[in-house]
Design a protein around this motif. Structure first.
Motif, PDB file in Angstrom:
ATOM      1  N   ASP A  70      56.403 -17.083  96.222  1.00  0.00           N
ATOM      2  CA  ASP A  70      56.801 -15.934  95.391  1.00  0.00           C
ATOM      3  C   ASP A  70      56.625 -16.171  94.062  1.00  0.00           C
ATOM      4  O   ASP A  70      56.796 -17.355  93.616  1.00  0.00           O
ATOM      5  N   CYS A  71      56.675 -15.013  93.309  1.00  0.00           N
ATOM      6  CA  CYS A  71      56.599 -15.098  91.867  1.00  0.00           C
ATOM      7  C   CYS A  71      58.022 -15.603  91.496  1.00  0.00           C
ATOM      8  O   CYS A  71      58.396 -16.397  90.758  1.00  0.00           O
ATOM      9  N   ALA A  72      59.059 -14.611  92.062  1.00  0.00           N
ATOM     10  CA  ALA A  72      60.508 -14.945  91.857  1.00  0.00           C
ATOM     11  C   ALA A  72      61.154 -14.799  93.170  1.00  0.00           C
ATOM     12  O   ALA A  72      61.016 -13.442  94.163  1.00  0.00           O
ATOM     13  N   GLY A 113      63.783 -22.584  95.223  1.00  0.00           N
ATOM     14  CA  GLY A 113      64.410 -22.896  93.936  1.00  0.00           C
ATOM     15  C   GLY A 113      63.816 -22.254  92.851  1.00  0.00           C
ATOM     16  O   GLY A 113      63.910 -22.128  91.583  1.00  0.00           O
ATOM     17  N   GLN A 114      62.822 -21.179  93.200  1.00  0.00           N
ATOM     18  CA  GLN A 114      62.047 -20.440  92.021  1.00  0.00           C
ATOM     19  C   GLN A 114      62.835 -18.969  91.763  1.00  0.00           C
ATOM     20  O   GLN A 114      62.583 -18.129  92.205  1.00  0.00           O
ATOM     21  N   TYR A 115      64.004 -19.484  91.194  1.00  0.00           N
ATOM     22  CA  TYR A 115      65.157 -18.473  90.730  1.00  0.00           C
ATOM     23  C   TYR A 115      65.003 -18.141  89.338  1.00  0.00           C
ATOM     24  O   TYR A 115      66.013 -17.448  88.955  1.00  0.00           O
ATOM     25  N   LYS A 117      63.198 -17.063  85.836  1.00  0.00           N
ATOM     26  CA  LYS A 117      61.988 -16.322  85.536  1.00  0.00           C
ATOM     27  C   LYS A 117      61.900 -16.121  83.675  1.00  0.00           C
ATOM     28  O   LYS A 117      62.793 -15.665  83.314  1.00  0.00           O
ATOM     29  N   PRO A 118      60.652 -16.646  83.215  1.00  0.00           N
ATOM     30  CA  PRO A 118      60.534 -16.382  81.933  1.00  0.00           C
ATOM     31  C   PRO A 118      60.099 -14.638  81.790  1.00  0.00           C
ATOM     32  O   PRO A 118      59.476 -14.227  82.392  1.00  0.00           O
ATOM     33  N   ARG A 119      60.749 -14.199  80.506  1.00  0.00           N
ATOM     34  CA  ARG A 119      60.318 -12.822  80.289  1.00  0.00           C
ATOM     35  C   ARG A 119      59.840 -12.707  78.795  1.00  0.00           C
ATOM     36  O   ARG A 119      59.928 -13.318  78.045  1.00  0.00           O
ATOM     37  N   GLY A 268      56.110 -23.560  82.288  1.00  0.00           N
ATOM     38  CA  GLY A 268      55.242 -22.243  81.985  1.00  0.00           C
ATOM     39  C   GLY A 268      54.419 -22.103  80.717  1.00  0.00           C
ATOM     40  O   GLY A 268      55.167 -22.671  79.636  1.00  0.00           O
ATOM     41  N   THR A 269      53.855 -20.981  80.482  1.00  0.00           N
ATOM     42  CA  THR A 269      53.136 -20.909  79.384  1.00  0.00           C
ATOM     43  C   THR A 269      53.892 -20.460  78.228  1.00  0.00           C
ATOM     44  O   THR A 269      53.534 -20.716  76.948  1.00  0.00           O
ATOM     45  N   ARG A 270      55.045 -19.928  78.467  1.00  0.00           N
ATOM     46  CA  ARG A 270      55.780 -19.527  77.429  1.00  0.00           C
ATOM     47  C   ARG A 270      56.584 -20.511  76.882  1.00  0.00           C
ATOM     48  O   ARG A 270      57.560 -20.838  75.765  1.00  0.00           O
ATOM     49  N   THR A 271      56.734 -21.728  77.679  1.00  0.00           N
ATOM     50  CA  THR A 271      57.635 -22.910  76.967  1.00  0.00           C
ATOM     51  C   THR A 271      56.780 -24.103  77.108  1.00  0.00           C
ATOM     52  O   THR A 271      57.371 -25.289  76.920  1.00  0.00           O
ATOM     53  N   LEU A 396      48.819 -19.776  93.930  1.00  0.00           N
ATOM     54  CA  LEU A 396      48.887 -18.384  94.272  1.00  0.00           C
ATOM     55  C   LEU A 396      50.048 -17.808  94.236  1.00  0.00           C
ATOM     56  O   LEU A 396      51.098 -18.537  94.850  1.00  0.00           O
ATOM     57  N   GLU A 397      50.403 -16.349  93.987  1.00  0.00           N
ATOM     58  CA  GLU A 397      51.404 -15.781  94.322  1.00  0.00           C
ATOM     59  C   GLU A 397      51.293 -15.014  95.604  1.00  0.00           C
ATOM     60  O   GLU A 397      50.495 -14.178  95.461  1.00  0.00           O
ATOM     61  N   LEU A 398      51.868 -15.367  96.472  1.00  0.00           N
ATOM     62  CA  LEU A 398      51.723 -14.558  97.761  1.00  0.00           C
ATOM     63  C   LEU A 398      53.016 -14.724  98.527  1.00  0.00           C
ATOM     64  O   LEU A 398      53.855 -15.163  98.374  1.00  0.00           O
ATOM     65  N   CYS A 426      59.397  -9.561  90.636  1.00  0.00           N
ATOM     66  CA  CYS A 426      58.809  -9.865  89.130  1.00  0.00           C
ATOM     67  C   CYS A 426      57.368  -9.541  89.370  1.00  0.00           C
ATOM     68  O   CYS A 426      56.893  -8.293  89.264  1.00  0.00           O
ATOM     69  N   ASP A 427      56.450 -10.539  89.610  1.00  0.00           N
ATOM     70  CA  ASP A 427      54.843 -10.346  89.485  1.00  0.00           C
ATOM     71  C   ASP A 427      54.295  -9.819  90.993  1.00  0.00           C
ATOM     72  O   ASP A 427      55.036 -10.115  91.877  1.00  0.00           O
ATOM     73  N   PRO A 428      53.360  -8.936  91.015  1.00  0.00           N
ATOM     74  CA  PRO A 428      52.834  -8.585  92.249  1.00  0.00           C
ATOM     75  C   PRO A 428      52.036  -9.789  93.208  1.00  0.00           C
ATOM     76  O   PRO A 428      51.372 -10.590  92.244  1.00  0.00           O
TER      77      PRO A 428
HETATM   78  C1  PEP Z   1      54.750 -17.765  86.920  1.00  0.00           C
HETATM   79  O1  PEP Z   1      53.996 -18.608  87.289  1.00  0.00           O
HETATM   80  O2  PEP Z   1      55.498 -16.972  87.482  1.00  0.00           O
HETATM   81  C2  PEP Z   1      54.741 -17.709  85.349  1.00  0.00           C
HETATM   82  C3  PEP Z   1      55.397 -16.879  84.803  1.00  0.00           C
HETATM   83  O3  PEP Z   1      53.394 -18.172  85.050  1.00  0.00           O
HETATM   84  P1  PEP Z   1      52.945 -18.198  83.718  1.00  0.00           P
HETATM   85  O4  PEP Z   1      53.860 -19.132  82.917  1.00  0.00           O
HETATM   86  O5  PEP Z   1      51.522 -18.965  83.373  1.00  0.00           O
HETATM   87  O6  PEP Z   1      52.562 -16.933  82.807  1.00  0.00           O
END
Ligand code: PEP
Ligand code: CO
Length: 483
Positions: A70-72, A113-115, A117-119, A268-271, A396-398, A426-428
């Motif tokens: 999952d994404c989230a 544990g994927q609970y 999310k960066p925004r 993640g890319t934002r951190t 993958l997000e699936l 969150c993401d598709p």
């Molecule tokens: C993610 O993997 O859900 C994610 C937010 O990825 P990224 O940090 O690469 O944008």
């Protein structure tokens, strides 16, 4: 690293991003974290080391990694059926990849544990124009668009721990209790092929797997690996107080620190800045860790990050997850691969073809096109072929559910269909059938890569000529300076 502690990330010299600051009751937050510190670890450090060893093999071209889920994750979506179906999809994809890559596939879930999310924005606007705090994952608040749901609640942190424990428990039972039987997984794949619009394209490939399995059965070749498997857990280590509270010393390994919330954690890319508190935190734990690498990463920064996160050049310690976007990967990835190789970091390279390719559909929903995802993956393999490096794995997000969140695939989900089963928080995500489509297409790419070989060496992956398969002789830079 010398002054590292599980809380050194809190030092003001570090750049701390993506943390909620609007907790209504700070005492309740402290109480929740205290409760968590008293809880048992979710994983045993020895398991994290076992994963690191498997990743070390992927770093040297002797394994391939599938990281997916999952994404989230959401609390509401935790049901036995959903966990089972996610696992089923991951296992199905893994079998196809195993056959085509010709090496074991290390399976890691974005699960249990994927609970958090960066925004991109701290607020979101409701239908009537009001601003509410952004959704940060069920560990923090809830997805429903209201002030109340979006207010951070420390009870969620404790609940996230329990949900993760329950998911992990179920995954352990499924993977060891007969559900992961190779013959059953292959039978599911045959059923998919028979019902797919691309059936003919996949048939030959699935037929070869079938023949291999029948041959093994005839010869009475059997091993536990054919009836059970390992699925390791991972998530983005985003909400650092949670990660800190589950970080424990391993008495069986010189009291080294491990983040026992999952086997593998990623940044993640934002951190992922060099000065980031997240980089500081993960630099000190013994788990295998991932670093997302986006199109803006410079070679200089990546070198410095590798040095900081993998100073001992330990095989399997660091996985670099490339997420460039299909239009940029060809330009941006090669110099990064070169930079890391020059510094002799024995990393696993992995491709996340999802996060650089998110678009807004005509119907206004966030989506990804199957063909664009596949295009990034194809270029990723090609770039590694040119560089002579092993393309390590895919991320993958699936989901195992029948959602309509990504466009395309052999069932041809269209823009107009997206609203039918658009369920992501969150993401598709690719649905189960799109995931298998991607697996078969990735298998074609992997086989083509093996036949083509690297520019320097010719066909090195070797099904073209006997012996049936040699280990890829890639330009993997693998020295451990200590040995
Ligand atoms: C993610 O993997 O859900 C994610 C937010 O990825 P990224 O940090 O690469 O944008
Ligand atoms: Co995502």
């Amino acid at each position: 690293m010398a002054n590292w502690t599980p809380h050194s990330w809190r030092d003001e010299s570090f750049d701390l991003r993506q943390q909620p600051t609007d907790w209504p009751d700070p005492d309740a937050l402290d109480a929740a974290l205290k409760e968590l510190r008293g809880m048992p670890p979710l994983i045993f450090a020895g398991e994290a080391r076992a994963l690191k060893n498997q990743l070390a093999r992927a770093a040297s071209g002797e394994a391939f990694v599938l990281q997916a889920g999952d994404c989230a994750e959401t609390f509401e979506n935790l049901t036995a059926d959903r966990v089972r179906d996610l696992l089923k999809t991951v296992l199905q994809v893994a079998v196809v990849l195993t056959y085509s890559a010709g090496v074991p596939v290390v399976k890691i879930g974005r699960v249990a544990g994927q609970y958090a999310k960066p925004r991109s924005s701290p607020v979101e606007t409701t239908g009537d124009g009001a601003e509410v705090p952004t959704y940060r994952g069920d560990m923090i608040n809830r997805v429903h668009l209201s002030e109340e749901a979006r207010t951070p609640d420390p009870e969620n942190i404790v609940l996230a721990y329990h949900q993760a424990a329950s998911t992990l428990n179920l995954l352990r039972s499924f993977t060891k209790g007969g559900f992961a039987d190779l013959a059953a997984v292959h039978a599911w794949n045959m059923a998919f092929v028979a019902s797919s619009n691309e059936g003919r394209r996949y048939e030959a490939f699935a037929g070869r797997i079938d023949a291999a399995l029948r041959f093994m059965k005839t010869c009475q070749i059997d091993s536990p690996a054919m009836h059970e498997t390992d699925l390791f857990t991972s998530h983005e280590a985003l909400f650092l107080p949670y990660e800190e509270a589950l970080t424990r010393q391993d008495s069986t390994a010189n009291d080294a620190w491990y983040d026992c919330s999952a086997h593998m954690l990623w940044i993640g890319t934002r951190t992922n800045a060099l000065t980031s508190a997240h980089v500081e935190f993960l630099s000190g734990v013994g788990n295998p860790i991932g670093l997302k690498v986006g199109p803006d990463m410079t070679s200089q920064d990546l070198r410095a990050l590798c040095d900081r996160l993998d100073p001992d050049r330990e095989p399997g310690r660091l996985t670099l997850v490339s997420r460039m976007g299909s239009d940029l990967i060809d330009d941006r990835l090669p110099p990064l691969i070169e930079a890391v190789a020059e510094e002799s970091h024995p990393v696993v390279w992995m491709c996340d073809p999802m996060h650089g390719n998110t678009v807004t559909s005509q119907s206004g929903l966030k989506t990804r096109h199957f063909d664009v995802v596949l295009a990034e993956l194809a270029q990723y393999f090609e770039v590694h072929r040119r560089c002579g490096t092993w393309p390590g794995g895919i991320h993958l997000e699936l989901t195992g559910d029948n959602v309509t969140e990504c466009i395309g695939g052999s069932d041809q989900v269209r823009d107009d269909d997206l609203h039918l089963h658009y369920e992501t928080a969150c993401d598709p995500r690719l649905n189960a059938r799109q995931s298998l489509d991607l697996a078969f297409r990735a298998a074609e790419l992997l086989e083509a890569l093996q036949t083509a070989g690297t520019p320097q060496q010719g066909p090195v992956f070797g099904r073209a000529a006997p012996p049936a398969r040699e280990l890829p002789q890639l330009r993997v830079v693998h020295p451990n300076p200590r040995s």
